[in-house]
Write a protein that holds these residues in place. Structure first.
Motif, PDB file in Angstrom:
ATOM      1  N   TYR A 199       0.802  -1.218  -0.382  1.00  0.00           N
ATOM      2  CA  TYR A 199      -0.176   0.158   0.000  1.00  0.00           C
ATOM      3  C   TYR A 199       0.637   1.082   0.171  1.00  0.00           C
ATOM      4  O   TYR A 199       2.073   1.388   0.888  1.00  0.00           O
ATOM      5  N   LYS A 200       0.258   2.487  -0.636  1.00  0.00           N
ATOM      6  CA  LYS A 200       1.470   3.511  -1.022  1.00  0.00           C
ATOM      7  C   LYS A 200       0.816   4.325   0.177  1.00  0.00           C
ATOM      8  O   LYS A 200       0.021   4.079   0.815  1.00  0.00           O
ATOM      9  N   THR A 201       1.735   5.284   0.775  1.00  0.00           N
ATOM     10  CA  THR A 201       1.531   6.511   1.631  1.00  0.00           C
ATOM     11  C   THR A 201       0.017   6.759   1.902  1.00  0.00           C
ATOM     12  O   THR A 201      -0.392   6.749   3.082  1.00  0.00           O
ATOM     13  N   ASN A 202      -0.131   7.189   0.099  1.00  0.00           N
ATOM     14  CA  ASN A 202      -2.020   8.395   0.624  1.00  0.00           C
ATOM     15  C   ASN A 202      -3.116   6.837   0.377  1.00  0.00           C
ATOM     16  O   ASN A 202      -4.151   7.220   0.560  1.00  0.00           O
ATOM     17  N   GLU A 203      -2.894   5.174   0.787  1.00  0.00           N
ATOM     18  CA  GLU A 203      -3.562   4.543   0.935  1.00  0.00           C
ATOM     19  C   GLU A 203      -3.813   4.100   1.765  1.00  0.00           C
ATOM     20  O   GLU A 203      -4.519   2.883   2.701  1.00  0.00           O
ATOM     21  N   ILE A 204      -3.081   4.665   3.073  1.00  0.00           N
ATOM     22  CA  ILE A 204      -2.893   4.483   4.627  1.00  0.00           C
ATOM     23  C   ILE A 204      -3.490   5.391   5.510  1.00  0.00           C
ATOM     24  O   ILE A 204      -3.999   6.182   5.476  1.00  0.00           O
ATOM     25  N   LYS A 205      -3.775   4.596   6.528  1.00  0.00           N
ATOM     26  CA  LYS A 205      -5.446   4.902   7.479  1.00  0.00           C
ATOM     27  C   LYS A 205      -4.986   3.996   8.600  1.00  0.00           C
ATOM     28  O   LYS A 205      -4.962   3.035   8.965  1.00  0.00           O
ATOM     29  N   ASN A 206      -4.214   5.575   9.963  1.00  0.00           N
ATOM     30  CA  ASN A 206      -4.063   5.039  11.507  1.00  0.00           C
ATOM     31  C   ASN A 206      -4.950   5.879  12.033  1.00  0.00           C
ATOM     32  O   ASN A 206      -4.368   6.837  11.782  1.00  0.00           O
ATOM     33  N   ILE A 207      -5.758   5.197  12.693  1.00  0.00           N
ATOM     34  CA  ILE A 207      -6.602   5.816  13.536  1.00  0.00           C
ATOM     35  C   ILE A 207      -6.748   4.812  15.332  1.00  0.00           C
ATOM     36  O   ILE A 207      -6.347   3.876  15.360  1.00  0.00           O
ATOM     37  N   ALA A 208      -6.760   5.813  16.083  1.00  0.00           N
ATOM     38  CA  ALA A 208      -6.682   5.703  17.002  1.00  0.00           C
ATOM     39  C   ALA A 208      -8.641   5.568  17.938  1.00  0.00           C
ATOM     40  O   ALA A 208      -9.333   6.466  17.406  1.00  0.00           O
ATOM     41  N   ILE A 209      -8.523   4.400  18.955  1.00  0.00           N
ATOM     42  CA  ILE A 209     -10.227   4.296  18.975  1.00  0.00           C
ATOM     43  C   ILE A 209     -10.203   4.523  20.815  1.00  0.00           C
ATOM     44  O   ILE A 209      -8.868   4.178  20.998  1.00  0.00           O
ATOM     45  N   VAL A 210     -10.861   6.146  21.283  1.00  0.00           N
ATOM     46  CA  VAL A 210     -10.309   5.968  22.356  1.00  0.00           C
ATOM     47  C   VAL A 210     -11.933   6.350  23.030  1.00  0.00           C
ATOM     48  O   VAL A 210     -12.578   6.043  22.118  1.00  0.00           O
ATOM     49  N   GLY A 211     -11.409   6.604  24.429  1.00  0.00           N
ATOM     50  CA  GLY A 211     -13.169   6.545  24.719  1.00  0.00           C
ATOM     51  C   GLY A 211     -12.829   6.174  26.076  1.00  0.00           C
ATOM     52  O   GLY A 211     -11.871   5.805  27.075  1.00  0.00           O
ATOM     53  N   ASN A 212     -14.029   6.762  27.303  1.00  0.00           N
ATOM     54  CA  ASN A 212     -14.518   6.529  28.953  1.00  0.00           C
ATOM     55  C   ASN A 212     -14.322   4.835  28.605  1.00  0.00           C
ATOM     56  O   ASN A 212     -14.727   4.109  28.294  1.00  0.00           O
ATOM     57  N   SER A 213     -13.431   4.271  29.563  1.00  0.00           N
ATOM     58  CA  SER A 213     -13.832   2.947  30.256  1.00  0.00           C
ATOM     59  C   SER A 213     -15.574   2.754  30.131  1.00  0.00           C
ATOM     60  O   SER A 213     -16.592   3.289  30.893  1.00  0.00           O
ATOM     61  N   GLY A 214     -15.655   1.572  29.758  1.00  0.00           N
ATOM     62  CA  GLY A 214     -16.895   0.458  29.047  1.00  0.00           C
ATOM     63  C   GLY A 214     -17.753   1.870  28.199  1.00  0.00           C
ATOM     64  O   GLY A 214     -19.069   1.332  27.816  1.00  0.00           O
ATOM     65  N   SER A 215     -17.217   2.798  27.456  1.00  0.00           N
ATOM     66  CA  SER A 215     -17.977   3.453  26.677  1.00  0.00           C
ATOM     67  C   SER A 215     -18.190   2.001  24.922  1.00  0.00           C
ATOM     68  O   SER A 215     -19.048   2.540  24.196  1.00  0.00           O
ATOM     69  N   GLY A 216     -17.820   1.531  25.153  1.00  0.00           N
ATOM     70  CA  GLY A 216     -17.817   0.103  24.000  1.00  0.00           C
ATOM     71  C   GLY A 216     -16.769  -0.023  22.714  1.00  0.00           C
ATOM     72  O   GLY A 216     -17.087  -0.432  21.670  1.00  0.00           O
ATOM     73  N   LYS A 217     -15.659  -0.180  22.765  1.00  0.00           N
ATOM     74  CA  LYS A 217     -14.380   0.529  22.177  1.00  0.00           C
ATOM     75  C   LYS A 217     -14.147  -1.209  21.800  1.00  0.00           C
ATOM     76  O   LYS A 217     -14.349  -1.405  20.600  1.00  0.00           O
ATOM     77  N   THR A 218     -14.183  -1.597  22.735  1.00  0.00           N
ATOM     78  CA  THR A 218     -13.388  -3.083  22.188  1.00  0.00           C
ATOM     79  C   THR A 218     -14.800  -4.037  21.706  1.00  0.00           C
ATOM     80  O   THR A 218     -14.168  -4.728  20.521  1.00  0.00           O
ATOM     81  N   THR A 219     -15.949  -4.045  22.254  1.00  0.00           N
ATOM     82  CA  THR A 219     -17.304  -4.335  21.192  1.00  0.00           C
ATOM     83  C   THR A 219     -16.738  -3.481  20.181  1.00  0.00           C
ATOM     84  O   THR A 219     -16.750  -4.371  19.201  1.00  0.00           O
ATOM     85  N   LEU A 220     -16.585  -2.600  19.493  1.00  0.00           N
ATOM     86  CA  LEU A 220     -16.625  -1.816  18.663  1.00  0.00           C
ATOM     87  C   LEU A 220     -15.294  -2.650  16.761  1.00  0.00           C
ATOM     88  O   LEU A 220     -15.673  -2.970  16.341  1.00  0.00           O
TER      89      LEU A 220
END
Length: 718
Positions: free
Chosen positions: A4-25
């Motif tokens: 993948y080329k650099t412009n085809e890469i997406k790096n994203i952090a999933i954050v949120g309060n404890s219990g908001s459902g990050k792991t489930t998402l």
């Protein structure tokens, strides 16, 4: 897998309060992209993110989890971060290598203390952010109230792209104002029917659409001109405007999902693949020399290692981001921090414990390597001719400290090795083997942080430990001038020992002049400085040693021995055995014997003369003071302030911040031992704090009296 080329890469952090459902998402997203065939649950202890034994035991995320997948011809890499404030170091490292934060908001709770703390981290780093409202189908969900809550905190930049129809148990679908479509789920279905917006929702949808249209147009002059000319924009043009708005933090989009039921997750993933910025669209980081390093695939290869885990049957797994250039299997690189050579034998894209071998990665990619011989978190590997080093990830200051000791003395070395390894995995843990306190001090973000560490030591490493109250690194100093002399004389057959030292001590402050005359009990002592040594003490403060010997009373060759004796007493102060600091010592006279004088004699004479003078110079104990900032809901302000004042705190000021008060205080470290637990109890977990060392201050006289008695009792026991 394609490269993948650099412009085809997406790096994203999933954050949120404890219990908001990050792991489930995260689980729903991995299911949607086909990496897993069945979604796990936290209750079932079988999710991709929470795969470490301690996470299964406690039912919450302890480590951030990297997972990569292919979607719509993009390489998507997401980092699922723990929600608890105790594990905020994981968020710091994740935000350091990603280009967008997806903040989960529980539709039943709105803005919580974790939301506020994490948003502040994101804001400090100037990172793009979007909100995803989770649990929209819950009986207590309230979309409108949560949007109002978000706007109260984060202003008009909060812009819904979707909204649910019906509320709570009446929920029956989502209106997507960007797509101008209505997503309706049949009972038990995860894939919706995509319909036209119902007549009953058209007016409301049109209002939301107009707000989104204007917000998208505002972020680009060309789009603004098109909007003025045609009165609208195409979906592609709106996406372009939304992306530019996120990059400049002028727009905070809001999406809706039910992660547990996998509702609207597919649509969210499509949006992220189109609108999340790629590494070459956001401001590039700087190396330690202040040089901006663009993610150029044709530049020299630089890999920055931001995370380390130790996994059973594998050993160390080292996670890195390709900052520049390309990396291939078998590349030979140099560790810029440790001056060692490394061969990157194999590289993987990962999803929790799953690893997908790849042959090449371009700038912007996040991946993992295994069994590197000498790479630590924070290190940079470079190709020949490149010397980049990075340190832009700032981990939070520790807030909770305990002394740790193996229950079985034979496990002491094994414990130190385990703690060193844990520090590699979690740089927000601070491990100090204190020579001064004769304790191993572990500092972290809170009680849960250290409780989790204890569980891992006892269950994974089979090392039983005790947590003890940590000693406080007090300091000793003096408040007035004093004079003393001491003669060391020993004669017991053969060569004897003789040395006599006369000296003056006084408190020292930077730049203070040296008096020509001192007066004690009506007697004058004239000083002729022959040499001055200023010693920067490793524990803080200074010792200034002045040689004022005239007439050869003490030979110059014995002065280093006198200084050594004084330093020995500085390292074990006369009052409580703590380090002494900020003292000037003037050695002005003495005597020696042509045969019996030697270095040991003058070392002991200097030590004892200094000890006597110190005790007569108004000795005082200093204690470490910390700058503490508490973010607390207004309702709890009085209780929190009363609690701080009971901890000998000096309140320095207050600021209001959207329903929260920011209370600033200076508090002795001794009083902060259990503060994180107490603050959580007082505020129901809705407040947070930071603490940072400020300086040392004199303890009150009653505290000094108590410390002297405690030290005296300890000495008698020994």
């Amino acid at each position: 897998m394609k490269v993948y080329k650099t412009n085809e890469i997406k790096n994203i952090a999933i954050v949120g309060n404890s219990g908001s459902g990050k792991t489930t998402l995260a689980e729903a997203m991995l299911f949607e992209c086909g990496l897993i065939k069945r979604r796990g649950t936290i209750e079932g202890k079988n999710t991709v993110s929470d795969y470490f034994p301690v996470e299964k035991e406690y039912g919450y995320s302890v480590f951030s989890t990297v997972f990569s997948y292919e979607w719509k011809n993009k390489l998507m890499t997401l980092i699922d971060c723990p929600g608890s404030d105790d594990f905020s170091g994981n968020i710091a490292s994740a935000l350091g290598v990603t280009d967008l934060a997806v903040m989960l908001i529980d539709a039943t709770s709105g803005v919580e203390v974790g939301t506020i703390n994490q948003f502040r981290q994101i804001e400090t780093l100037n990172k793009p952010i979007m909100f995803v409202m989770n649990r929209i189908d819950h009986e207590k969900a309230d979309f409108e109230n949560t949007i109002t809550n978000l706007k109260e905190f984060y202003g008009s930049k909060v812009t819904p792209i979707q909204y649910p129809t019906g509320s709570g148990l009446a929920f029956d679908g989502i209106v997507d104002v960007l797509k101008q479509k209505f997503y309706k789920w049949k009972p038990g279905a995860t894939a919706p029917d995509v319909l036209e917006i119902p007549d009953s929702e058209k007016e409301k949808a049109a209002e939301y659409y107009q707000v989104l249209l204007e917000a998208a147009a505002e972020n680009d002059e060309t789009l603004m001109e098109k909007y003025f000319e045609h009165g609208t924009l195409s979906e592609e043009e709106m996406l372009e405007g939304i992306q530019k708005g996120m990059i400049t933090r002028g727009l905070f989009p809001v999406f809706c999902v039910s992660a547990e039921k996998n509702m609207a997750v597919h649509r969210l993933m499509n949006f992220l693949s189109l609108a999340a910025p790629s590494p070459d669209q956001v401001p590039a980081p700087k190396n330690r020399d202040g040089v901006t390093i663009e993610p150029d695939p044709n530049g020299p290869t630089s890999l920055f290692f931001f995370k380390t885990t130790v996994e059973p049957h594998i050993g160390e797994v080292s996670y890195f981001k390709v900052m520049s250039g390309k990396v291939k299997e078998g590349d030979d690189l140099t560790n810029a921090d440790r001056s060692s050579k490394e061969r990157v034998a194999q590289i993987y894209l990962v999803a929790g414990q799953m690893r997908n071998k790849v042959e090449e990665l371009q700038a912007g990619s996040i991946a993992a390597a295994v069994k590197l011989k000498d790479v630590r978190t924070g290190n940079t590997l470079n190709a020949k001719g490149c010397d980049n080093r990075f340190n832009y990830i700032q981990f939070p200051e520790p807030r909770y400290r305990r002394a740790v000791k193996a229950k079985v003395e034979a496990n002491a070395e094994k414990l130190n090795e385990a703690l060193t390894r844990m520090r590699e995995e979690d740089p927000s843990l601070v491990i100090e083997v204190s020579k001064e306190l004769k304790q191993t001090i572990v500092s972290g973000q809170g009680e849960f942080h250290l409780k989790t560490m204890k569980w891992r030591l006892e269950n994974n490493d089979k090392i039983e430990i005790d947590f003890l109250e940590p000693k406080i690194p007090y300091r000793e100093t003096i408040t007035k001038q004093a004079r003393a002399d001491y003669r060391h004389k020993k004669q017991s057959g053969g060569a004897g020992q003789f040395g006599e030292v006369h000296l003056i001590v006084e408190p020292y402050t930077e730049g203070m002049p040296l008096p020509e005359v001192y007066r004690f009990n009506g007697q004058e002592f004239k000083i002729q400085s022959r040499d001055i040594q200023t010693i920067e003490l490793e524990w803080g403060g200074k010792l200034v040693f002045v040689n004022s010997i005239v007439g050869g009373a003490i030979d110059a060759r014995f002065l280093p021995a006198i200084l050594k004796g004084i330093m020995g007493r500085m390292e074990q102060g006369p009052l409580t055995g703590s380090y002494a600091r900020d003292v000037r010592v003037i050695v002005y006279d003495g005597k020696m014997h042509p045969v019996d004088s030697n270095e040991i004699s003058f070392m002991l004479a200097g030590r004892n003369a200094f000890s006597t003078a110190f005790k007569n110079a108004g000795p005082k104990i200093l204690e470490p003071i910390y700058d503490v900032v508490v973010s607390v809901p207004s309702d709890y302000m009085g209780d929190v302030m009363s609690d701080l004042q009971g901890r000998r705190a000096m309140i320095m000021g207050m600021e209001s911040e959207k329903g929260f008060e920011k209370l600033k205080a200076r508090v002795p470290l001794k009083e902060m031992s259990s503060y994180s637990t107490s603050l959580s109890s007082i505020t129901g977990g809705r407040a947070s704090f930071t603490m940072k060392f400020a300086d040392y201050e004199l303890v009150p006289s009653d505290v000094q009296e108590r410390l002297l008695k405690e030290y005296e009792a300890e000495e008698k026991e020994d």
